[in-house]
Design an enzyme around this catalytic site. Structure first.
Site, PDB file in Angstrom:
ATOM      1  N   GLU A 186      -1.818   6.782  -5.270  1.00  0.00           N
ATOM      2  CA  GLU A 186      -1.427   7.809  -4.309  1.00  0.00           C
ATOM      3  C   GLU A 186      -0.387   8.722  -4.955  1.00  0.00           C
ATOM      4  O   GLU A 186       0.822   8.443  -4.878  1.00  0.00           O
ATOM      5  CB  GLU A 186      -0.870   7.183  -3.029  1.00  0.00           C
ATOM      6  CG  GLU A 186      -1.912   6.441  -2.208  1.00  0.00           C
ATOM      7  CD  GLU A 186      -1.391   6.024  -0.839  1.00  0.00           C
ATOM      8  OE1 GLU A 186      -0.203   6.300  -0.545  1.00  0.00           O
ATOM      9  OE2 GLU A 186      -2.162   5.429  -0.065  1.00  0.00           O
TER      10      GLU A 186
ATOM     11  N   GLN B 148       2.307   3.319  13.477  1.00  0.00           N
ATOM     12  CA  GLN B 148       1.568   2.736  12.362  1.00  0.00           C
ATOM     13  C   GLN B 148       0.368   1.943  12.879  1.00  0.00           C
ATOM     14  O   GLN B 148      -0.705   1.944  12.263  1.00  0.00           O
ATOM     15  CB  GLN B 148       2.487   1.833  11.527  1.00  0.00           C
ATOM     16  CG  GLN B 148       1.847   1.261  10.271  1.00  0.00           C
ATOM     17  CD  GLN B 148       1.514   2.325   9.242  1.00  0.00           C
ATOM     18  OE1 GLN B 148       2.182   3.342   9.157  1.00  0.00           O
ATOM     19  NE2 GLN B 148       0.462   2.092   8.464  1.00  0.00           N
TER      20      GLN B 148
ATOM     21  N   HIS C 147       2.551   9.949  -2.609  1.00  0.00           N
ATOM     22  CA  HIS C 147       3.466   9.030  -1.925  1.00  0.00           C
ATOM     23  C   HIS C 147       4.697   8.770  -2.799  1.00  0.00           C
ATOM     24  O   HIS C 147       4.618   8.108  -3.830  1.00  0.00           O
ATOM     25  CB  HIS C 147       2.740   7.712  -1.624  1.00  0.00           C
ATOM     26  CG  HIS C 147       3.553   6.747  -0.816  1.00  0.00           C
ATOM     27  ND1 HIS C 147       3.300   6.483   0.510  1.00  0.00           N
ATOM     28  CD2 HIS C 147       4.609   5.958  -1.152  1.00  0.00           C
ATOM     29  CE1 HIS C 147       4.154   5.585   0.962  1.00  0.00           C
ATOM     30  NE2 HIS C 147       4.966   5.252  -0.049  1.00  0.00           N
TER      31      HIS C 147
END
Length: 372
Positions: A246, A168, A249
């Site tokens: 999004e 990340q 997602h």
């Protein structure tokens, strides 16, 4: 016998009877006072009082102490949960304010390995390293399978899954170096991404890798709640999530919660705030889903001054416990399902390390044992 002597004997008897009567009245008064003292010292147990694990708590739903006892009311008993387990579970909130508490105990499975194991060929993942928490795989795969049965489209690919904090950080650093402001806003800081929990995936399509959730793919946004998933960053909640819309997602939260959030237009931040308004000691959140199943949900704050927190749970009913990742636990009660005495209740907490070590050792010994 002389008259004076008779009168004297009568007088003695009267005096004796009077004395006995006075003694009896004194004993009776003392008994009444003792009973009154016992009543004054007694108290009623309400839903907000926590007792030892072995004791039962009767939840009072009426403020009237004269209301007759209802045998159908839910009984609660307390269960000691590791306080640090508030960082685990289906309902943990991971965002720019609440960092994911890395436990190293995530129960992850490879999407492609599970596809091969279950014979699913209508969707894929980038490679075998793409993983999710094990309990998310089946609902997600079933959802994609139902979509395939309707539209006969098999180009879905999981383009984002579990990420380590190190990975990340690489994505974040790369985004910060980019000239694209949208990229900078989409990538969460390391430690603050849902992908680090294993409860989130990003959909895409091959060969163009451009999933927008429109056309036939809008089916996913409209039906994901039926499988325990939600669109984590809705279009109309950007000011709350601080993340742009999004449609690709998806986040697993479990069917009761995905249903309630979707039908009431709540994002995860709003739902967590709502549950805090329904503590164990107050009015619980109760609802019925579209399948007619009844649920009860309540919040228990964590005892951060102790290693364990006493969490009231229903006696004899199925329940789940999940942390919220910052200040407490969420208890979900399946009001129509009795607890199977042969199976422990499902809890969103990891077993004790000693138990895991014993089980691993037992499995190793079994494998190393000579075969007959």
């Amino acid at each position: 016998m002389p008259k004076k002597k008779i009168s004297k004997e009568k007088s003695i008897r009267r005096t004796k009877h009077l004395t006995e009567l006075i003694i009896c009245m004194a004993c009776l008064a003392g008994g009444v006072f003792a009973v009154k003292g016992m009543v004054d010292r007694s108290s009623v147990v309400t839903s907000g009082e926590h007792k030892d694990k072995s004791e039962i708590i009767i939840q009072e739903t009426s403020a009237d102490p004269q209301e007759p006892f209802d045998p159908n009311k839910t009984l609660y008993e307390t269960k000691n949960i590791n306080t640090k387990d508030k960082f685990k579970g289906d309902l943990i909130l991971v965002n720019d304010k609440h960092e994911y508490y890395v436990t190293g105990e995530e129960d992850l499975v490879s999407i492609l390995d599970k596809n091969e194991e279950t014979g699913r060929t209508y969707f894929g993942a980038v490679d075998n390293t793409y993983t999710v928490v094990s309990k998310m795989y089946e609902p997600m795969a079933t959802m994609i399978g139902d979509f395939y049965d309707i539209y006969h489209i098999d180009n879905i690919i999981i383009y984002g899954a579990f990420r380590t904090t190190e990975f990340q950080k690489e994505l974040y650093d790369k985004a910060m170096e980019s000239d694209n402001e949208e990229d900078k806003q989409r990538v969460a800081k390391p430690g603050f991404s849902e992908h680090e929990s294993g409860y989130a995936v990003d959909f895409s399509t091959i060969p163009d890798y451009d999933y927008q959730g429109t056309g036939d793919y809008a089916w996913f946004s409209e039906n994901c709640y039926k499988y325990g998933l939600i669109i984590r960053y809705p279009e109309d909640k950007e000011n709350i999530t601080n993340i742009r819309y999004e449609p690709w997602h998806f986040r697993y939260v479990g069917k009761p919660h995905s249903y309630y959030m979707t039908k009431n237009g709540l994002c995860l931040e709003e739902y967590m705030d709502l549950l805090e308004q329904h503590p164990y000691s107050g009015e619980h959140l109760e609802f019925t889903d579209e399948d007619g199943r009844n649920f009860e949900v309540y919040f228990v704050p964590s005892d951060d001054s102790a290693e364990t927190t006493s969490v009231p749970v229903p006696s004899g009913l199925k329940y789940e416990i999940s942390g919220n990742n910052y200040n407490g636990f969420i208890v979900t009660v399946y009001k129509d399902e009795k607890l199977n005495a042969e199976e422990p209740p499902h809890e969103e907490t990891q077993p004790e390390e000693t138990q895991q070590e014993e089980e691993t050792q037992a499995e190793t010994e079994a494998e190393e044992a000579p075969q007959e």
